[in-house]
Design a protein around this motif. Structure first.
Motif, PDB file in Angstrom:
ATOM      1  N   ASN A  26       0.858  -1.184   0.000  1.00  0.00           N
ATOM      2  CA  ASN A  26       0.000   0.000   0.000  1.00  0.00           C
ATOM      3  C   ASN A  26       0.900   1.242   0.000  1.00  0.00           C
ATOM      4  N   GLY A  27       1.589   1.433  -1.114  1.00  0.00           N
ATOM      5  CA  GLY A  27       2.592   2.484  -1.226  1.00  0.00           C
ATOM      6  C   GLY A  27       3.955   1.987  -0.772  1.00  0.00           C
ATOM      7  N   ALA A  28       5.014   2.613  -1.302  1.00  0.00           N
ATOM      8  CA  ALA A  28       6.374   2.230  -0.914  1.00  0.00           C
ATOM      9  C   ALA A  28       6.625   2.484   0.567  1.00  0.00           C
ATOM     10  N   ALA A  29       5.945   3.488   1.136  1.00  0.00           N
ATOM     11  CA  ALA A  29       6.161   3.819   2.553  1.00  0.00           C
ATOM     12  C   ALA A  29       5.779   2.665   3.468  1.00  0.00           C
ATOM     13  N   GLU A  30       4.694   1.948   3.136  1.00  0.00           N
ATOM     14  CA  GLU A  30       4.298   0.796   3.946  1.00  0.00           C
ATOM     15  C   GLU A  30       5.384  -0.275   3.917  1.00  0.00           C
ATOM     16  N   LEU A  31       5.924  -0.538   2.736  1.00  0.00           N
ATOM     17  CA  LEU A  31       6.947  -1.574   2.608  1.00  0.00           C
ATOM     18  C   LEU A  31       8.230  -1.175   3.334  1.00  0.00           C
ATOM     19  N   LEU A  32       8.589   0.103   3.275  1.00  0.00           N
ATOM     20  CA  LEU A  32       9.767   0.573   4.016  1.00  0.00           C
ATOM     21  C   LEU A  32       9.605   0.348   5.512  1.00  0.00           C
ATOM     22  N   THR A  33       8.403   0.565   6.009  1.00  0.00           N
ATOM     23  CA  THR A  33       8.135   0.395   7.440  1.00  0.00           C
ATOM     24  C   THR A  33       8.342  -1.052   7.867  1.00  0.00           C
ATOM     25  N   PHE A  34       7.804  -1.975   7.104  1.00  0.00           N
ATOM     26  CA  PHE A  34       7.930  -3.389   7.467  1.00  0.00           C
ATOM     27  C   PHE A  34       9.340  -3.911   7.205  1.00  0.00           C
ATOM     28  N   PHE A  35      10.002  -3.388   6.190  1.00  0.00           N
ATOM     29  CA  PHE A  35      11.388  -3.783   5.917  1.00  0.00           C
ATOM     30  C   PHE A  35      12.284  -3.347   7.073  1.00  0.00           C
ATOM     31  N   ALA A  36      12.080  -2.138   7.578  1.00  0.00           N
ATOM     32  CA  ALA A  36      12.888  -1.615   8.686  1.00  0.00           C
ATOM     33  C   ALA A  36      12.692  -2.424   9.959  1.00  0.00           C
ATOM     34  N   GLY A  37      11.518  -3.032  10.108  1.00  0.00           N
ATOM     35  CA  GLY A  37      11.227  -3.829  11.293  1.00  0.00           C
ATOM     36  C   GLY A  37      12.129  -5.028  11.472  1.00  0.00           C
ATOM     37  N   ARG A  38      12.892  -5.364  10.462  1.00  0.00           N
ATOM     38  CA  ARG A  38      13.808  -6.518  10.533  1.00  0.00           C
ATOM     39  C   ARG A  38      15.141  -6.154  11.174  1.00  0.00           C
ATOM     40  N   PHE A  39      15.365  -4.843  11.466  1.00  0.00           N
ATOM     41  CA  PHE A  39      16.706  -4.415  11.874  1.00  0.00           C
ATOM     42  C   PHE A  39      16.764  -3.818  13.275  1.00  0.00           C
ATOM     43  N   THR A  40      15.852  -4.224  14.137  1.00  0.00           N
ATOM     44  CA  THR A  40      15.889  -3.759  15.527  1.00  0.00           C
ATOM     45  C   THR A  40      17.232  -4.120  16.172  1.00  0.00           C
ATOM     46  N   ASN A  41      17.877  -3.117  16.755  1.00  0.00           N
ATOM     47  CA  ASN A  41      19.174  -3.276  17.433  1.00  0.00           C
ATOM     48  C   ASN A  41      20.295  -3.742  16.507  1.00  0.00           C
ATOM     49  N   GLN A  42      20.097  -3.564  15.209  1.00  0.00           N
ATOM     50  CA  GLN A  42      21.144  -3.921  14.249  1.00  0.00           C
ATOM     51  C   GLN A  42      21.649  -2.668  13.538  1.00  0.00           C
ATOM     52  N   LYS A  43      22.869  -2.744  13.061  1.00  0.00           N
ATOM     53  CA  LYS A  43      23.507  -1.606  12.398  1.00  0.00           C
ATOM     54  C   LYS A  43      23.031  -1.485  10.955  1.00  0.00           C
ATOM     55  N   VAL A  44      22.599  -0.289  10.588  1.00  0.00           N
ATOM     56  CA  VAL A  44      22.141  -0.014   9.225  1.00  0.00           C
ATOM     57  C   VAL A  44      22.798   1.278   8.743  1.00  0.00           C
ATOM     58  N   ILE A  45      23.226   1.287   7.485  1.00  0.00           N
ATOM     59  CA  ILE A  45      23.930   2.434   6.902  1.00  0.00           C
ATOM     60  C   ILE A  45      22.993   3.186   5.953  1.00  0.00           C
ATOM     61  N   ILE A  46      22.935   4.508   6.106  1.00  0.00           N
ATOM     62  CA  ILE A  46      22.259   5.335   5.119  1.00  0.00           C
ATOM     63  C   ILE A  46      23.225   6.418   4.651  1.00  0.00           C
ATOM     64  N   VAL A  47      23.089   6.824   3.397  1.00  0.00           N
ATOM     65  CA  VAL A  47      24.011   7.793   2.797  1.00  0.00           C
ATOM     66  C   VAL A  47      23.240   9.060   2.442  1.00  0.00           C
ATOM     67  N   HIS A  48      23.626  10.175   3.054  1.00  0.00           N
ATOM     68  CA  HIS A  48      22.940  11.456   2.866  1.00  0.00           C
ATOM     69  C   HIS A  48      23.575  12.275   1.747  1.00  0.00           C
ATOM     70  N   PRO A  49      22.764  13.201   1.170  1.00  0.00           N
ATOM     71  CA  PRO A  49      21.338  13.418   1.416  1.00  0.00           C
ATOM     72  C   PRO A  49      20.507  12.318   0.774  1.00  0.00           C
ATOM     73  N   THR A  50      19.397  11.988   1.432  1.00  0.00           N
ATOM     74  CA  THR A  50      18.566  10.902   0.921  1.00  0.00           C
ATOM     75  C   THR A  50      17.152  11.018   1.469  1.00  0.00           C
ATOM     76  N   PHE A  51      16.284  10.136   1.031  1.00  0.00           N
ATOM     77  CA  PHE A  51      14.880  10.151   1.409  1.00  0.00           C
ATOM     78  C   PHE A  51      14.732  10.008   2.920  1.00  0.00           C
ATOM     79  N   SER A  52      13.974  10.909   3.534  1.00  0.00           N
ATOM     80  CA  SER A  52      13.910  10.997   4.999  1.00  0.00           C
ATOM     81  C   SER A  52      13.212   9.808   5.655  1.00  0.00           C
ATOM     82  N   GLU A  53      12.394   9.073   4.898  1.00  0.00           N
ATOM     83  CA  GLU A  53      11.655   7.956   5.499  1.00  0.00           C
ATOM     84  C   GLU A  53      12.566   6.816   5.933  1.00  0.00           C
ATOM     85  N   TYR A  54      13.745   6.706   5.347  1.00  0.00           N
ATOM     86  CA  TYR A  54      14.658   5.643   5.779  1.00  0.00           C
ATOM     87  C   TYR A  54      14.996   5.827   7.255  1.00  0.00           C
ATOM     88  N   LYS A  55      15.448   7.017   7.573  1.00  0.00           N
ATOM     89  CA  LYS A  55      15.838   7.290   8.962  1.00  0.00           C
ATOM     90  C   LYS A  55      14.639   7.205   9.896  1.00  0.00           C
TER      91      LYS A  55
END
Length: 358
Positions: free
Chosen positions: A82-111
């Motif tokens: 239901n939109g890319a934002a929904e999928l980003l939310t559930f994808f992020a749920g797999r990384f609780t207490n794990q290290k994730v890298i983001i490269v700025h500037p970038t889409f704010s929903e990742y963070k």
């Protein structure tokens, strides 16, 4: 001063800053197709009535199969949301207490989505905004104990493309370390697709590609996005998503969009022509512009310290740009502008001419 975290919804922007809203407002802060949606949506809209009283297909068929065919992947490797934002939310749920890298500037929903899941963020930044060249060695160093690397290609907010060979280099490196890579290609369909990572899915189980249909096809209100990745990941995320999470109207509209490939090619050509004129204009005004491959770009005034003043001058006169206050590395010294129809672009240029006293 609290800026909104996204473009669009300009009415709330005027309310927040207590600025009287002009009778005519041109919203250049969002990146949806300026020419609307495919004609078939309007022509067939009445056909959607029969879907309102029935539950949608739980796996979003036939759209899921059609998208798999379009991208030459197996149906089991694709998941619609239901939109890319929904999928980003559930994808992020797999990384609780794990290290994730983001490269700025970038889409704010990742963070936003990763912090909500208490991921341990490592935030890197490109050195050159206009070229958007990834800091490869810094990324590789951090990947050694990271669960995932997020990349946006083409980048939002700059519109710049990351070469596919660079992404494959990181995939090879990450595969040996057990580090996943998410490539967000929400705006890839504005390009010739040669730099898409989707063909690499077959060779790299650590790759997931995110796509959106709302920008190109002018259906932001419908909400439609999808993941392409390994079968096991698709099954894992599908088990966590609500049943019937993609509504029947979105499935039908998505199907009609895919049937009109001419619409996509015409949209790319129309936007490219307008963007070329805008780029020429901005360079004449001694602005710095990003190397954008999409239907938007970022620019920096020749006096970057006056960016906020120019932003609010545009707002008061009925043109809404996208601020960069929440884009790390741009720090409010750039503005993003979506490519829109001639009337809107002429209004923007009129305001900039007045700003420079011309």
């Amino acid at each position: 001063m609290q800026y909104p975290s996204h473009g669009a919804n300009y009415q709330t922007l005027y309310e927040r800053f207590q600025i009287p809203m002009p009778e005519k407002v041109y919203d250049l802060s969002e990146n949806v197709n300026a020419f609307g949606f495919p004609a078939a949506i309007k022509e067939k809209w009445h056909q959607l009535l029969r879907h309102i009283m029935t539950y949608p297909h739980p796996e979003a068929e036939p759209l899921r199969t059609l998208l798999a065919q379009k991208h030459h992947v197996k149906r089991e490797n694709l998941l619609i949301g239901n939109g890319a934002a929904e999928l980003l939310t559930f994808f992020a749920g797999r990384f609780t207490n794990q290290k994730v890298i983001i490269v700025h500037p970038t889409f704010s929903e990742y963070k936003t989505t990763l912090e909500a899941q208490k991921a341990k963020l490592v935030e890197l930044a490109v050195e050159n905004i206009t070229a958007y060249q990834l800091p490869i060695e810094q990324i590789k160093k951090q990947m050694k104990d990271a669960a995932c690397l997020y990349l946006c290609n083409p980048n939002n907010p700059t519109g710049s493309l990351i070469p596919k060979k660079t992404i494959e280099e990181l995939l090879i490196f990450g595969k040996a370390l057990g580090c996943e890579i998410l490539v967000d290609e929400a705006f890839m369909d504005w390009t010739d697709e040669t730099q898409s990572a989707i063909p690499l899915i077959e060779w790299y189980p650590n790759l997931t590609v995110l796509r959106s249909m709302t920008k190109m096809y002018g259906i932001a209100g419908i909400r439609l996005g999808y993941f392409i990745g390994r079968k096991e990941l698709v099954e894992e995320l599908n088990d966590k998503l609500p049943h019937w999470h993609v509504n029947a109207l979105a499935i039908e509209v998505g199907k009609w969009c895919l049937e009109d490939e001419a619409f996509r090619h015409e949209s790319i050509a129309k936007h490219a022509e307008i963007k070329a004129r805008l780029e020429h204009y901005l360079l004449e005004k001694q602005c710095i512009i990003t190397n954008s491959a999409t239907n938007f770009l970022c620019f920096q005034l020749k006096e970057p310290e006056k960016t906020q003043d120019f932003y609010f001058d545009c707002l008061r006169k009925g043109v809404v740009l996208r601020h960069t206050e929440n884009f790390y590395g741009m720090d409010g010294k750039w503005l993003r502008i979506g490519i829109k129809k001639a009337e809107a672009m002429e209004k923007f240029q009129q305001i900039m001419d007045e700003w420079y006293g011309q």
